[in-house]
Structure formats: C-alpha cells, structure tokens
Design a protein around this motif. Structure first.
Motif, PDB file in Angstrom:
ATOM      1  N   GLY A 384       0.811  -1.113   0.027  1.00  0.00           N
ATOM      2  CA  GLY A 384       0.129   0.029   0.093  1.00  0.00           C
ATOM      3  C   GLY A 384       0.797   1.418   0.058  1.00  0.00           C
ATOM      4  N   SER A 385       1.994   1.282   0.754  1.00  0.00           N
ATOM      5  CA  SER A 385       2.936   2.448   0.826  1.00  0.00           C
ATOM      6  C   SER A 385       3.323   2.688  -0.367  1.00  0.00           C
ATOM      7  CB  SER A 385       3.994   2.260   2.273  1.00  0.00           C
ATOM      8  OG  SER A 385       3.405   2.015   3.189  1.00  0.00           O
ATOM      9  N   GLY A 386       3.999   1.564  -1.138  1.00  0.00           N
ATOM     10  CA  GLY A 386       4.558   1.696  -2.566  1.00  0.00           C
ATOM     11  C   GLY A 386       3.742   2.029  -3.423  1.00  0.00           C
ATOM     12  N   SER A 387       2.460   1.756  -3.475  1.00  0.00           N
ATOM     13  CA  SER A 387       1.310   2.173  -4.463  1.00  0.00           C
ATOM     14  C   SER A 387       1.262   3.515  -4.574  1.00  0.00           C
ATOM     15  CB  SER A 387       0.418   1.031  -4.315  1.00  0.00           C
ATOM     16  OG  SER A 387      -0.445   1.592  -3.299  1.00  0.00           O
ATOM     17  N   VAL A 388       1.556   4.389  -3.816  1.00  0.00           N
ATOM     18  CA  VAL A 388       1.021   5.867  -3.797  1.00  0.00           C
ATOM     19  C   VAL A 388       1.970   6.731  -4.128  1.00  0.00           C
ATOM     20  CG1 VAL A 388      -0.871   5.442  -2.518  1.00  0.00           C
ATOM     21  CG2 VAL A 388       1.313   6.221  -1.254  1.00  0.00           C
ATOM     22  N   ILE A 389       3.363   6.216  -4.223  1.00  0.00           N
ATOM     23  CA  ILE A 389       4.626   7.050  -4.164  1.00  0.00           C
ATOM     24  C   ILE A 389       4.616   7.867  -5.542  1.00  0.00           C
ATOM     25  CG2 ILE A 389       6.333   5.610  -5.616  1.00  0.00           C
ATOM     26  CD1 ILE A 389       8.177   6.495  -3.611  1.00  0.00           C
ATOM     27  N   ALA A 390       5.033   9.004  -5.754  1.00  0.00           N
ATOM     28  CA  ALA A 390       5.472   9.935  -6.762  1.00  0.00           C
ATOM     29  C   ALA A 390       4.351   9.959  -7.898  1.00  0.00           C
ATOM     30  CB  ALA A 390       6.830   9.300  -7.531  1.00  0.00           C
ATOM     31  N   SER A 391       3.138  10.168  -7.494  1.00  0.00           N
ATOM     32  CA  SER A 391       2.018  10.332  -8.388  1.00  0.00           C
ATOM     33  C   SER A 391       2.166  11.639  -9.287  1.00  0.00           C
ATOM     34  CB  SER A 391       0.610  10.864  -7.585  1.00  0.00           C
ATOM     35  OG  SER A 391      -0.352  11.255  -8.610  1.00  0.00           O
ATOM     36  N   HIS A 392       2.144  11.380 -10.714  1.00  0.00           N
ATOM     37  CA  HIS A 392       2.378  12.448 -11.615  1.00  0.00           C
ATOM     38  C   HIS A 392       1.425  12.406 -12.812  1.00  0.00           C
ATOM     39  CE1 HIS A 392       4.346   9.445 -14.472  1.00  0.00           C
ATOM     40  NE2 HIS A 392       4.675   8.858 -13.468  1.00  0.00           N
ATOM     41  N   VAL A 393       1.909  12.820 -13.950  1.00  0.00           N
ATOM     42  CA  VAL A 393       0.716  13.126 -14.969  1.00  0.00           C
ATOM     43  C   VAL A 393       0.091  11.911 -15.379  1.00  0.00           C
ATOM     44  CG1 VAL A 393       2.083  15.102 -15.781  1.00  0.00           C
ATOM     45  CG2 VAL A 393       2.672  12.955 -16.750  1.00  0.00           C
ATOM     46  N   ASN A 394       0.494  10.884 -15.238  1.00  0.00           N
ATOM     47  CA  ASN A 394      -0.389   9.243 -15.598  1.00  0.00           C
ATOM     48  C   ASN A 394      -1.255   8.987 -14.559  1.00  0.00           C
ATOM     49  OD1 ASN A 394       1.343   8.313 -13.842  1.00  0.00           O
ATOM     50  ND2 ASN A 394       2.200   6.703 -15.275  1.00  0.00           N
ATOM     51  N   ASP A 395      -1.544   9.700 -13.340  1.00  0.00           N
ATOM     52  CA  ASP A 395      -2.436   9.450 -12.369  1.00  0.00           C
ATOM     53  C   ASP A 395      -3.769  10.256 -12.466  1.00  0.00           C
ATOM     54  OD1 ASP A 395      -3.724   8.634  -9.971  1.00  0.00           O
ATOM     55  OD2 ASP A 395      -2.123   9.762  -8.866  1.00  0.00           O
ATOM     56  N   PRO A 396      -4.992   9.616 -12.501  1.00  0.00           N
ATOM     57  CA  PRO A 396      -6.060  10.639 -12.384  1.00  0.00           C
ATOM     58  C   PRO A 396      -5.962  11.705 -11.382  1.00  0.00           C
ATOM     59  CG  PRO A 396      -6.713   8.232 -13.104  1.00  0.00           C
ATOM     60  CD  PRO A 396      -5.129   8.529 -12.831  1.00  0.00           C
ATOM     61  N   GLY A 397      -5.453  11.116 -10.198  1.00  0.00           N
ATOM     62  CA  GLY A 397      -5.440  11.910  -9.108  1.00  0.00           C
ATOM     63  C   GLY A 397      -4.480  13.117  -9.129  1.00  0.00           C
ATOM     64  N   PHE A 398      -3.755  13.033  -9.654  1.00  0.00           N
ATOM     65  CA  PHE A 398      -2.838  14.304 -10.337  1.00  0.00           C
ATOM     66  C   PHE A 398      -3.589  15.242 -10.703  1.00  0.00           C
ATOM     67  CE2 PHE A 398      -0.284  16.794 -12.903  1.00  0.00           C
ATOM     68  CZ  PHE A 398       1.058  16.916 -12.174  1.00  0.00           C
ATOM     69  N   TRP A 399      -4.485  15.169 -11.678  1.00  0.00           N
ATOM     70  CA  TRP A 399      -5.265  16.068 -12.437  1.00  0.00           C
ATOM     71  C   TRP A 399      -6.332  16.529 -11.574  1.00  0.00           C
ATOM     72  CZ3 TRP A 399      -2.701  18.033 -16.162  1.00  0.00           C
ATOM     73  CH2 TRP A 399      -1.572  17.295 -16.727  1.00  0.00           C
ATOM     74  N   LEU A 400      -6.938  15.575 -10.466  1.00  0.00           N
ATOM     75  CA  LEU A 400      -8.013  16.081  -9.665  1.00  0.00           C
ATOM     76  C   LEU A 400      -7.760  17.038  -8.923  1.00  0.00           C
ATOM     77  CD1 LEU A 400     -10.923  14.978  -9.242  1.00  0.00           C
ATOM     78  CD2 LEU A 400      -9.931  13.600  -7.373  1.00  0.00           C
ATOM     79  N   PHE A 401      -6.551  16.977  -8.452  1.00  0.00           N
ATOM     80  CA  PHE A 401      -5.601  17.958  -7.223  1.00  0.00           C
ATOM     81  C   PHE A 401      -5.345  18.977  -8.073  1.00  0.00           C
ATOM     82  CE2 PHE A 401      -2.469  19.804  -4.854  1.00  0.00           C
ATOM     83  CZ  PHE A 401      -2.954  19.462  -3.423  1.00  0.00           C
TER      84      PHE A 401
END
Length: 439
Positions: A384-401
């Motif tokens: 779970g920890s590893g799966s959230v690292i370094a969100s960037h432009v390929n993550d929908p959450g990045f654009w939501l934020f």
C-alpha cells in the motif's frame, strides 16, 4: 527464465495501458494469458486459471466492495459526511481547522473511494477557506492527505482489503497495524507539510463546483452520522483485539470474530445507515435503495481491475512461477517488505493507478510470504505504501488535485506529488519499524 517472462509481461502491461490506453481489466487478463502460455501452460489451462483467479478473488471481495460502496453512497447522499465535517470544524475552531479536516478525511475516507471523498469534501474546504480567510492549500492538504492514507493502510477501504485478501492477511490485524502507521504519517504529510506551501497559494477555481449542500434540517445528527461511518472499523478492531488476547474457544471472541468479519461488519453498517441516515431522516425506502443500487455502478470497473489482478496472480501460481520465486527467496538477505514496496513503487510510477499497481504487485510477490514467513499484514501495508509514491501526470488523482486547487502542472508536482511521496516513504519507515518491534 520464469522471472524474465514476468518482467516482459509487466512491460507488456505497461505498454498496453500507457501507450495504447487499454482498459486495466482487459490488459491484465490479456497479459495473464500471454504469461501463462509463455510459462508452458496450455491455452485451456490458462483459461481455467484465469477463471479460478477471478472467482477466488471476487468470491471473498464482492460483498466487501459492494457493501462498502453502498455505505459510502449513503453517508454521502444523505448529508451525513457534511454533518461530520461541519461539526468537527465547528468543534475544533479556526486555530485547529487542519486537525478537524484530518479527522474528517480519516472518517469519510474509510467509507468511500478516494475520488468520491475528495469531490465530496472539497466544497466544504472552499467554504471554510472563504469563511475563515485561510490559505486554500493550508486547509485542503491535511484533508487530502488523510483521504490518501486511508487508501494505503486502513481496511475496510477497498485497496488494502483487496491486497489483504490476496495475501491471506487478517484484516483486523492489518487495521491495527495500519492505524499505528497512519497517525504519524498523516500528521507529517498533512498539517506539517502544508505549512511549507504558502508560495503556491491560489484562489479556488471559479465555476468548478455545483455541489449539493445540505441544509441543517436535511442532515442527520452528528452521532448517527459518525457512528454509521465508523461502525465497521470498530467491529473489526474489537475482533482483532479479542483474537490477540483470548483463546479460540472463547464464546465472546467467536461472536466478535463473526460480527468483525469485514463483510458482516459492512453489512451491519449498511443496515444501520439505511434506517438511521435514510428512513429515520424522512427518506422513503425506494429512494434509499436507489442510492445503494447506484453505488455499485460507480465501482464496477474497479471490481473488474481487482479481478484481473487476481487472474494474474493465479496464473503465476498455476504455472509454477510462484514456486520458482519461493525457491529464489530462500536464503535471500533482501527484506521482503522492502521488495514489496519497491515493486509497487515502480509499477505506480509507470502505470499511474495505485489500485492497479497494488493488485499487480500482490500477484507478483505473494509467493514471498510463504518462502520468507513474512508477516502478511505488514506486507499489505508495504505494498500500500509503495503504490502511492510519486503520483504524476499518468495518475487521474494528479489532475483532480491540480484542477480543484487551481495549480499549474509544475506546482502540482511540487505539492501533490511530494505529499504522496511523503506518505509512501513514511509508510515504509513505519512498516519496517513495526516489523523490528514485533518480530
């Protein structure tokens, strides 16, 4: 050779999802079939393995995901989440608004998916910013960090619940360990980190929201609102305590093990929410049931992606790759927890989706648990920890934020991406520390 095939399979998965934009479920099933055939399985055996993996994964998760989605929708659409947020904000006061939003994010995040909680709570954040005259990121980041942390560490949230199911980890134990890691992680990544973001402050974007804001009369009371949201966690935590402190034949332990089963606990919460948040608050049964029905449509694709991860895992087991990996791990000095975190982190950076990264990692590293006798609950938290690292432009959450906080891409990288990386690294540190203490 088996490891080479897995690596090539993961690369194929990345190419399909990143370059060709293939749906996650389709990509996972296709790659599962390719890897199985490359490992020497017959096409019929590959198909049987995929079906078995999907069936075994959803067999244990379908009720949890379904009831969890229903509870989240009931908490959201009846005004209960708004009641929890506004009451906590009023109780904490202006000087401690950050901590009120952390508490709100943790409570609401347990009952619903990250994106739903984010969109639900941001109008309240904007209201607080306007009323209190405080900076937007200073107020919003603590809430966002709390939502993200529940996604990593705390069952019954679907992410850690799905990984725990694949690993065979006890969900109550995972919850207890996750709560220990959650508190320091959310404090650092939320209130403390937000104090360094003053230079990125922007005004809330105009015209972005047209949310349903409930009136005082429409919202249920604070007590029933928060009780419905946290009752599954309470039941699971009690069951975990009894499991750790009492013998198996103890009648009270057996009772709480039953009601603390995640599916049962969530079902109890849904029944309570239907009556306390719905019927008792003046809504008719058909309207309340419509909320429950609509909630399933929102999570359908997430369920299928999790099922695809289960198919991939089963192909690795049935093709003999699991035994091969287990043999390699015997005598290895590399920490299995660190290995899990690294694999999940690499997939997260490449794929963007934390859910796909976590489920794919679980399929790859499951044999390590038996080979190294690693603690399954800690393995869940490492992934779970590893799966959230370094969100960037390929993550929908990045654009939501980015959109909701009115930031540029570079500013989002310096705020959101850093926050997610803090959560990931602090989570790993917490996992390794717990492992040193417990084992």
């Amino acid at each position: 050779m088996p490891i080479t095939i897995i690596v090539l399979g993961v690369i194929l998965l990345l190419v399909l999802m990143i370059v060709f934009k293939v749906n996650g479920f389709i990509a996972l099933v296709f790659v599962s079939a390719v890897v199985g055939i490359a490992e020497g399985m017959t096409p019929l055996n590959v198909m049987a393995s995929i079906q078995k993996g999907i069936g075994s994964t959803l067999g244990s998760l379908a009720m949890i995901l379904g009831f969890g989605a229903m509870l989240g929708r009931l908490v959201s659409d009846t005004g209960a989440a708004q009641r929890v947020a506004t009451t906590l904000i009023a109780a904490f006061g202006k000087q401690r608004l950050q901590w009120a939003l952390v508490a709100t994010g943790l409570v609401v995040g347990l009952a619903m998916f990250y994106e739903v909680g984010f969109v639900l709570l941001l109008p309240l954040v904007f209201t607080v910013v306007a009323a209190a005259g405080l900076p937007l990121l200073y107020v919003g980041v603590p809430m966002v960090a709390a939502l993200s942390v529940t996604h990593c560490f705390l069952p019954p949230h679907p992410g850690p619940t799905a990984i725990a199911t694949i690993f065979g980890a006890n969900l109550g134990t995972t919850l207890l360990y996750g709560m220990i890691i959650t508190l320091p992680t959310v404090i650092v990544a939320g209130p403390l980190f937000s104090t360094f973001l003053k230079r990125f402050e922007k005004s809330p974007p105009e015209g972005l929201f047209n949310p349903k804001i409930f009136t005082e009369e429409e919202m249920p009371g604070f007590g029933v609102s928060i009780f419905a949201a946290v009752i599954p966690v309470i039941l699971m935590a009690i069951a975990a305590v009894f499991e750790l402190t009492t013998p198996k034949e103890n009648a009270l332990r057996q009772f709480f093990e039953f009601v603390g089963n995640p599916a049962v606990a969530l079902f109890i919460a849904v029944v309570i929410a239907v009556f306390t948040l719905g019927l008792r608050n003046g809504r008719k049964m058909d309207a309340v049931m419509d909320m429950c029905g609509d909630s399933i449509a929102a999570i359908a694709m997430i369920i299928f992606i999790i099922a695809g991860g289960g198919a991939f895992k089963q192909v690795l087991v049935d093709s003999g790759v699991a035994d091969y990996i287990a043999g390699m791990m015997k005598g290895s000095s590399l920490s299995p927890l660190l290995m899990c975190w690294t694999v999940a982190a690499m997939l997260r950076i490449a794929l963007g989706s934390a859910t796909v990264a976590a489920i794919t990692t679980a399929g790859i590293v499951t044999p390590i648990i038996a080979a190294t006798h690693a603690d399954p609950a800690l393995m869940v938290l490492a992934v779970g920890s590893g799966s959230v690292i370094a969100s960037h432009v390929n993550d929908p959450g990045f654009w939501l934020f980015k959109g909701y906080f009115n930031l540029s891409v570079v500013e989002t990288l310096k705020t959101w991406t850093v926050m997610e990386t803090l959560i990931s690294v602090l989570g790993l540190a917490g996992v390794l520390t717990l492992n040193a203490i417990i084992h």
